[in-house]
Write a protein that holds these residues in place. Structure first.
Motif, short mmCIF file in Angstrom:
data_model
loop_
_atom_site.label_atom_id
_atom_site.label_comp_id
_atom_site.label_asym_id
_atom_site.label_seq_id
_atom_site.Cartn_x
_atom_site.Cartn_y
_atom_site.Cartn_z
N SER A 343 0.82 -1.21 0.00
CA SER A 343 0.00 0.00 0.00
C SER A 343 0.86 1.27 0.00
N LEU A 344 2.17 1.11 0.14
CA LEU A 344 3.18 2.17 0.29
C LEU A 344 3.19 2.78 1.69
N GLU A 345 2.46 2.15 2.62
CA GLU A 345 2.64 2.49 4.03
C GLU A 345 3.91 1.81 4.51
N GLY A 375 -1.52 8.56 -1.74
CA GLY A 375 -2.61 9.46 -1.35
C GLY A 375 -3.92 8.72 -1.20
N ILE A 376 -4.19 7.81 -2.12
CA ILE A 376 -5.41 6.99 -2.05
C ILE A 376 -5.40 6.12 -0.79
N ASN A 377 -4.28 5.43 -0.58
CA ASN A 377 -4.24 4.44 0.51
C ASN A 377 -4.16 5.09 1.89
N ALA A 378 -3.53 6.24 1.98
CA ALA A 378 -3.54 6.95 3.27
C ALA A 378 -4.97 7.34 3.62
N SER A 379 -5.72 7.79 2.62
CA SER A 379 -7.11 8.19 2.85
C SER A 379 -7.97 6.97 3.20
N LEU A 380 -7.79 5.88 2.47
CA LEU A 380 -8.55 4.66 2.75
C LEU A 380 -8.24 4.13 4.15
N LYS A 381 -6.96 4.21 4.54
CA LYS A 381 -6.56 3.71 5.86
C LYS A 381 -7.28 4.50 6.96
N LEU A 382 -7.36 5.81 6.81
CA LEU A 382 -8.01 6.64 7.82
C LEU A 382 -9.51 6.41 7.87
N GLU A 383 -10.06 5.89 6.78
CA GLU A 383 -11.49 5.58 6.74
C GLU A 383 -11.77 4.13 7.17
N LYS A 385 -10.76 1.44 5.59
CA LYS A 385 -11.02 0.61 4.41
C LYS A 385 -9.75 -0.12 3.97
N GLU A 386 -9.94 -1.17 3.18
CA GLU A 386 -8.81 -1.92 2.64
C GLU A 386 -8.05 -1.08 1.62
N PRO A 387 -6.73 -1.24 1.52
CA PRO A 387 -5.95 -0.44 0.57
C PRO A 387 -6.19 -0.87 -0.87
N LEU A 388 -5.88 0.03 -1.79
CA LEU A 388 -5.90 -0.29 -3.21
C LEU A 388 -4.53 -0.84 -3.58
N VAL A 389 -4.46 -2.14 -3.86
CA VAL A 389 -3.21 -2.79 -4.26
C VAL A 389 -3.43 -3.38 -5.65
N LEU A 390 -2.77 -2.79 -6.64
CA LEU A 390 -2.93 -3.25 -8.02
C LEU A 390 -2.02 -4.43 -8.28
N LYS A 391 -2.54 -5.44 -8.94
CA LYS A 391 -1.76 -6.64 -9.24
C LYS A 391 -0.88 -6.43 -10.47
N ARG A 392 0.09 -7.31 -10.64
CA ARG A 392 1.04 -7.20 -11.75
C ARG A 392 0.36 -7.39 -13.11
N MET A 433 -9.77 0.66 -19.42
CA MET A 433 -10.50 -0.60 -19.28
C MET A 433 -10.02 -1.38 -18.06
N ARG A 434 -8.76 -1.23 -17.75
CA ARG A 434 -8.18 -1.96 -16.63
C ARG A 434 -8.43 -1.29 -15.29
N LEU A 435 -8.46 0.07 -15.28
CA LEU A 435 -8.34 0.76 -14.01
C LEU A 435 -9.42 1.78 -13.69
N ARG A 436 -10.24 2.17 -14.67
CA ARG A 436 -11.21 3.23 -14.38
C ARG A 436 -12.22 2.82 -13.32
N ASP A 437 -12.59 1.55 -13.29
CA ASP A 437 -13.50 1.08 -12.24
C ASP A 437 -12.93 1.33 -10.85
N TYR A 438 -11.61 1.09 -10.70
CA TYR A 438 -10.97 1.34 -9.41
C TYR A 438 -11.03 2.82 -9.06
N GLY A 439 -10.73 3.68 -10.05
CA GLY A 439 -10.77 5.12 -9.81
C GLY A 439 -12.15 5.59 -9.38
N TYR A 440 -13.17 5.00 -9.97
CA TYR A 440 -14.56 5.36 -9.64
C TYR A 440 -14.93 4.83 -8.26
N GLN A 441 -14.56 3.59 -7.97
CA GLN A 441 -14.89 3.00 -6.66
C GLN A 441 -14.21 3.75 -5.52
#
Length: 612
Positions: A343-345, A375-383, A385-392, A433-441
């Motif tokens: 998560s880069l924490e 920035g995303i994961n610091a915010s999710l952590k404070l809420e 929520k689970e971090p956003l971890v993108l797979k290879r 196609m790969r990532l916009r759903d994540y950005g929206y969620q």
């Protein structure tokens, strides 16, 4: 990194304060002012797909843009733009200033406030303490930064700014392993002093491109500023060989500890490491429409100024060149990236995140994508929520971060397409196609942008089905048309879908057979999906195997020393990195398949028995 981190957290509703040593350093481009390139262009599109800012800002600031590797397969095509060194930071600062929840403060952060291994805030140089729930460090090349030219070492930042002299020592006290890295930049040449008749002109593409999937055009393709190609000469190489002992890295300074970038070496490194090469290509690239500095791409050096004069004057078209700014190397501190979670924490201090050069990477794009994820994961952590971890198999961002936290670095990390196992899945054209759903969620892509994306998906599906159901038959009219576009005549009927599978067939030449009009973006996506259908299917099958291993989680409190017959190197590496899954463990250097088998048996049979 700092810009993307601050924008992401503020846009996600977090009250955010962005610190900078100097306001002039924000979104600054101390090296080449270009955005994108091979694999880096993929990152910019992924940043945009997730709701980041770099792509949109680059589109507003470009001097020239082109698609690299356009004659090659879609997996390695990537956009590269020459950005304006003045306009790019100006536009980014304007975006920052107009973002709710975000304030900017010019100050030097000298220490962290840590209680019970949890971040509580920061301390400024003047002793001021500021408290927060999370901190993201994006220090660039400013940690104990030294400018190196010949036998001189000067403690300062890239443009003479005051560096951060104490923060890395504090990080060391908190338990971080500090490493020393080095990078460099070439000379800047007065434009009017160049003889362009001895260079080869390199124009931008005559087709409009954008990094952002918003597809807003801010430039005139017919008014792009050209670059120019030249090559080093035998005389250039001779000057370098004669003066190697004067280079900071080859004897000019005897206390160099920093390791330079393997994939962006200085011209001295090129001449030494590739002694069989008669010449190396260099590009003369504009930096801004507001001043006349020309950047010599590929000519970074830490030679003394008098030697640099001779080197530059040995190049075609630069015999009378005026050097406005001399090349230099810069040495700086970074942390061991294996001390990070995916998560880069950091593993050392809870709620402390790091992004950019402090994690051992090089390049604006590598920094920006990490800042966005932090920035995303610091915010999710404070809420909570689970971090956003993108797979290879989902993103080059996932490849980059997994490489950092699993393998670590010994020299400044640069992303390459060859680092990705599933390049055909991670294309420039399908980042949304790969990532916009994540950005929206997550909340960084608004409803308007997401609706546009949904419509694009529908168009792709609609056109694909249409092509499967429409047949070309060997009518004289059809064959005459095919002949006119240099395609063989048909002898049997064939669906448009199967016809497009042929290597010589381009979908753009068949639009007369398609009732509805589609954008070039849709046509390109559909054509790639059709032509590479078999390869994509195979890649997906392989990727799913990796995902299965990544889904096999390793308990956080596992004691690797209890696993019998596990190799000592494997125990050491597993204890150090603490992988979260079997898949990640398998990617650790020094951990072999036999070790993984023992680990899986232990988890299945002994670990859970011990827990009972």
């Amino acid at each position: 990194a700092g810009c993307e981190a601050a924008l992401a957290s503020a846009r996600l509703g977090m009250k955010t304060l962005l610190f900078s040593i100097s306001l002039e350093c924000i979104a600054n481009m101390p090296c080449n002012p270009h955005i994108g390139g091979t694999s880096k262009g993929h990152l910019v599109r992924e940043i945009d797909a997730l709701g980041g800012e770099m792509g949109r800002n680059a589109d507003k600031s470009l001097l020239q843009i082109k698609m690299l590797n356009s004659a090659k397969g879609p997996a390695v095509r990537a956009l590269r733009a020459q950005a304006d060194k003045i306009t790019y930071p100006k536009n980014m600062i304007e975006t920052l200033n107009n973002t709710p929840n975000l304030e900017i403060l010019e100050a030097l952060v000298e220490d962290l406030i840590v209680e019970n291994n949890t971040i509580k805030g920061i301390k400024l140089e003047d002793g001021t303490e500021m408290y927060s729930d999370a901190v993201i460090l994006t220090t660039g090349t400013y940690l104990k930064a030294d400018i190196l030219i010949g036998d001189t070492r000067t403690r300062q930042g890239p443009h003479g700014e005051k560096p951060s002299n104490h923060l890395s020592e504090k990080l060391k006290e908190y338990g971080f392993n500090i490493i020393r890295l080095k990078t460099g930049t070439p000379q800047r040449i007065e434009k009017s002093s160049i003889d362009y008749s001895k260079t080869k002109v390199e124009y931008g593409d005559d087709k409009y491109w954008t990094f952002s999937f918003d597809n807003e055009i801010y430039y005139d393709k017919d008014k792009q500023i050209p670059c120019h190609l030249i090559y080093t000469q035998p005389e250039t190489h001779e000057i370098i060989r004669e003066n190697l002992n004067k280079s900071s890295m080859y004897g000019g300074l005897d206390d160099i500890k920093g390791v330079g970038p393997r994939y962006c070496p200085s011209i001295e490194d090129k001449v030494v490491r590739f002694a069989d090469k008669e010449r190396h290509q260099l590009f003369l690239e504009p930096e801004s429409i507001y001043f006349d500095d020309i950047y010599i791409q590929g000519f970074s050096t830490s030679m003394p100024k008098d030697v640099q004069e001779r080197m530059v004057h040995s190049l075609p078209g630069l015999q009378n060149a005026i050097i406005n700014k001399y090349a230099y190397a810069i040495e700086y501190d970074a942390i061991d990236s294996k001390q990070l979670k995916q998560s880069l924490e950091t593993k050392v201090i809870e709620n402390l995140f790091t992004a950019g050069q402090i994690n051992g990477t090089s390049g604006y794009e590598e920094a920006a994508c990490q800042g966005l994820i932090a920035g995303i994961n610091a915010s999710l952590k404070l809420e909570g929520k689970e971090p956003l971890v993108l797979k290879r198999n989902e993103a080059y961002i996932g490849v980059l971060i997994d490489d950092l936290v699993t393998k670590g670095i010994i020299d400044p990390y640069r992303l390459l397409t060859s680092r990705a196992e599933y390049r055909l899945l991670l294309r420039h054209d399908n980042a949304d196609m790969r990532l916009r759903d994540y950005g929206y969620q997550v909340g960084l892509v608004n409803q308007e942008r997401y609706d546009k994306f949904e419509n694009k998906k529908k168009d792709i599906e609609e056109l694909t089905e249409y092509l499967k159901n429409i047949k070309l038959t060997p009518k004289s009219e059809t064959n005459e048309y095919l002949k006119s576009i240099d395609l063989p005549e048909l002898k049997d009927g064939i669906s448009l879908y199967n016809f497009i599978k042929r290597p010589e067939v381009k979908i753009e030449t068949l639009t007369k057979y398609i009732e509805k009009e589609y954008s070039n973006e849709i046509l390109e996506q559909v054509e790639i999906n059709i032509k590479y259908e078999g390869y994509i299917k195979k890649a997906l099958e392989e990727a799913n195997k990796m995902v299965d291993l990544d889904n096999k989680k390793i308990p956080e409190d596992i004691n690797y020393d209890k696993i019998h017959n596990l190799a000592s190197e494997a125990k050491q590496k597993l204890n150090q990195i603490r992988p979260t899954s079997i898949g990640q463990a398998l990617r650790i250097s020094g951990v072999n398949p036999a070790d993984i088998s023992l680990l899986m048996v232990y988890i299945k049979k002994e670990y859970f028995y011990e827990q009972r």
